[in-house]
Design a protein around this motif. Sequence first.
Motif, mmCIF file in Angstrom:
data_model
loop_
_atom_site.group_PDB
_atom_site.id
_atom_site.type_symbol
_atom_site.label_atom_id
_atom_site.label_comp_id
_atom_site.label_asym_id
_atom_site.label_seq_id
_atom_site.Cartn_x
_atom_site.Cartn_y
_atom_site.Cartn_z
ATOM 1 N N GLY A 74 2.717 5.222 -1.961
ATOM 2 C CA GLY A 74 3.315 4.064 -1.306
ATOM 3 C C GLY A 74 4.684 4.403 -0.753
ATOM 4 N N ASP A 75 5.198 3.522 0.098
ATOM 5 C CA ASP A 75 6.508 3.719 0.705
ATOM 6 C C ASP A 75 7.606 3.662 -0.353
ATOM 7 O OD1 ASP A 75 5.394 3.906 3.240
ATOM 8 O OD2 ASP A 75 5.470 1.739 3.549
ATOM 9 N N ILE B 253 8.656 0.316 -2.648
ATOM 10 C CA ILE B 253 7.573 -0.660 -2.572
ATOM 11 C C ILE B 253 7.235 -1.226 -3.945
ATOM 12 C CG2 ILE B 253 5.587 0.856 -2.908
ATOM 13 C CD1 ILE B 253 5.917 -1.769 -0.134
ATOM 14 N N GLY C 230 1.859 7.051 6.568
ATOM 15 C CA GLY C 230 1.312 6.246 5.488
ATOM 16 C C GLY C 230 0.360 6.972 4.567
ATOM 17 N N TYR D 155 -3.255 3.010 -3.078
ATOM 18 C CA TYR D 155 -2.137 2.884 -2.145
ATOM 19 C C TYR D 155 -1.474 1.523 -2.337
ATOM 20 C CZ TYR D 155 -3.073 7.095 0.583
ATOM 21 O OH TYR D 155 -3.216 8.405 0.988
ATOM 22 N N GLU E 93 0.694 -1.160 -0.621
ATOM 23 C CA GLU E 93 1.002 -1.539 0.745
ATOM 24 C C GLU E 93 1.863 -2.793 0.768
ATOM 25 O OE1 GLU E 93 -2.719 -2.110 2.632
ATOM 26 O OE2 GLU E 93 -3.351 -0.021 2.460
ATOM 27 N N GLY E 94 2.470 -3.037 1.909
ATOM 28 C CA GLY E 94 3.276 -4.230 2.102
ATOM 29 C C GLY E 94 4.650 -3.884 2.631
ATOM 30 N N ASP E 95 5.300 -4.881 3.170
ATOM 31 C CA ASP E 95 6.660 -4.725 3.683
ATOM 32 C C ASP E 95 7.635 -4.856 2.520
ATOM 33 O OD1 ASP E 95 9.050 -4.715 5.013
ATOM 34 O OD2 ASP E 95 8.448 -6.192 6.526
ATOM 35 N N ARG E 96 8.520 -3.878 2.380
ATOM 36 C CA ARG E 96 9.463 -3.892 1.267
ATOM 37 C C ARG E 96 10.419 -5.072 1.347
ATOM 38 N NH1 ARG E 96 13.472 1.140 1.719
ATOM 39 N NH2 ARG E 96 14.372 -0.006 -0.025
ATOM 40 N N ARG F 72 2.795 -7.696 -2.334
ATOM 41 C CA ARG F 72 2.399 -6.294 -2.403
ATOM 42 C C ARG F 72 0.883 -6.256 -2.563
ATOM 43 N NH1 ARG F 72 7.040 -6.307 -1.297
ATOM 44 N NH2 ARG F 72 8.744 -5.085 -2.177
ATOM 45 N N ARG G 37 -4.372 -1.133 -2.997
ATOM 46 C CA ARG G 37 -5.697 -0.897 -2.421
ATOM 47 C C ARG G 37 -6.289 0.392 -2.980
ATOM 48 N NH1 ARG G 37 -7.652 -2.990 2.298
ATOM 49 N NH2 ARG G 37 -5.543 -3.672 2.845
ATOM 50 N N ARG H 122 -3.285 -6.521 6.276
ATOM 51 C CA ARG H 122 -3.992 -5.808 7.341
ATOM 52 C C ARG H 122 -5.482 -5.784 7.028
ATOM 53 N NH1 ARG H 122 -2.845 -2.974 11.634
ATOM 54 N NH2 ARG H 122 -4.327 -1.447 12.415
#
Length: 456
Positions: free
Chosen positions: A97-98, A101, A221, A238, A240-243, A248, A251, A363
């Motif tokens: 993940g980013d 996150i 990603g 993974y 995912e999501g905008d920090r 969150r 996946r 998404r």
Amino acid sequence: MAKTKTSAFFCQSCGYESVKWMGQCPGCKEWNSFVEELVDRKSLSTSGKLKPASGAKPVPLSAIHALDEERVSTSMPELDRVLGGGIVKGSLVLIGGDPGIGKSTLLLQVCRNLAAKEISVLYVSGEESLQQIKLRAERIGSFTDKLTLLCETDLDSIRGVIEQGKPEIVVIDSIQTMFHDSIASAPGSVSQVREATAVLMQIAKGMGISIFIVGHVTKEGVVAGPRVLEHMVDTVLYFEGDRHESYRILRGVKNRFGSTNEIGVFEMRTEGLAEVENASEYMLSGKPKDASGSVVACSVEGTRPVLLEIQALVCHSYFNNPRRTATGTDFNRVNLLMAVLEKRLGMQLSDCDAYVNIAGGIRMNEPAIDLGIVLAIISSKLDLTIDEHMICFGEVGLSGEVRGVSMAEQRIQEAAKLGFSTCILPEVCKNAVHGTEGIRLIGVSNVKEALQVISH
């Protein structure tokens, strides 16, 4: 005597090896991704390989008795669903993940829940000090002494601690900071990541210890390092999501012990990550009333139906090339569906700007949301308001036909649970659905019939 240490060039994106530097990687087509590394050929030829048992013989499939794998619950139903029912003994799980996150926060919460069940857990951090982990732990809650912390990056030292303490669960945060003495490259390089994962795999399979690995992701990603890393582990998750947003999504991309494409929804709060049990209700919160260009569709992630709001804004363009934007879904798919509407319904869209958005930031690329995208575009173009208690799903083909999708009954049950009274679905799915009460089903065969339904 032949030299054992040589230099080679490795692609930092996919791990492709070359004897000379190249501008573009032949494997992943990335530019300027080759870095020179020293390789101990003698070490690589022996490391990362499990020695076969003495006298091992092939066994026919009929002579093997299947055993149900032991699973340990994390006390987090959303995470257990993505893992396939819980943590499997001896499994190797990769979480990517980013930055920021919530990967470390999630695993620290899992460690707290497992330690409360008297399960011994070892948390190995190569990025934070013990004091930093303590500060984050105090924000999450109270911990028992079953959780032990270790700040170390040397794999030999980590192996020694694991063999001595024999914990049941081990967390490695992160794999890019680990290094092995036999590899001359710097930590985070392709050779080090590959060797570190091989050592951890030996520990997990040889000692029956479940190991969680945290992996950084690239700007595309995907997990940084060679693709072989994802092939070596048992499960790839993974985050995912905008920090900058509170939601969150966890996946499952690969899972040897359960189904893939399962998702778990979490909300980031001050005290850590909180589970969102009803993801559909969460995604539909804040939906506008009596607004054109808004429709609710149903998608399925793994075995879980998720209701989401699809928004579209179609307006006249004053430029030669109209602007098209898609957020949360495939941009090319939106262009294809607009071409279908222009051809099959005679709707003039070539001189219009079009913006399509899946509200909530999630998404989705499942073809079942095609009908929702089509109805949202029609609603915005004709300024039609779609009933807020109406839901739709179905795949749209190039001839304008509405094709059937899987798990239609589960989608309808999820819609009825949230109070929707009408469902537009493919005609073939309507004939196959039985036992749905409290919701009216309208079957359509093409986009013309769907337009007639929302026009009345």
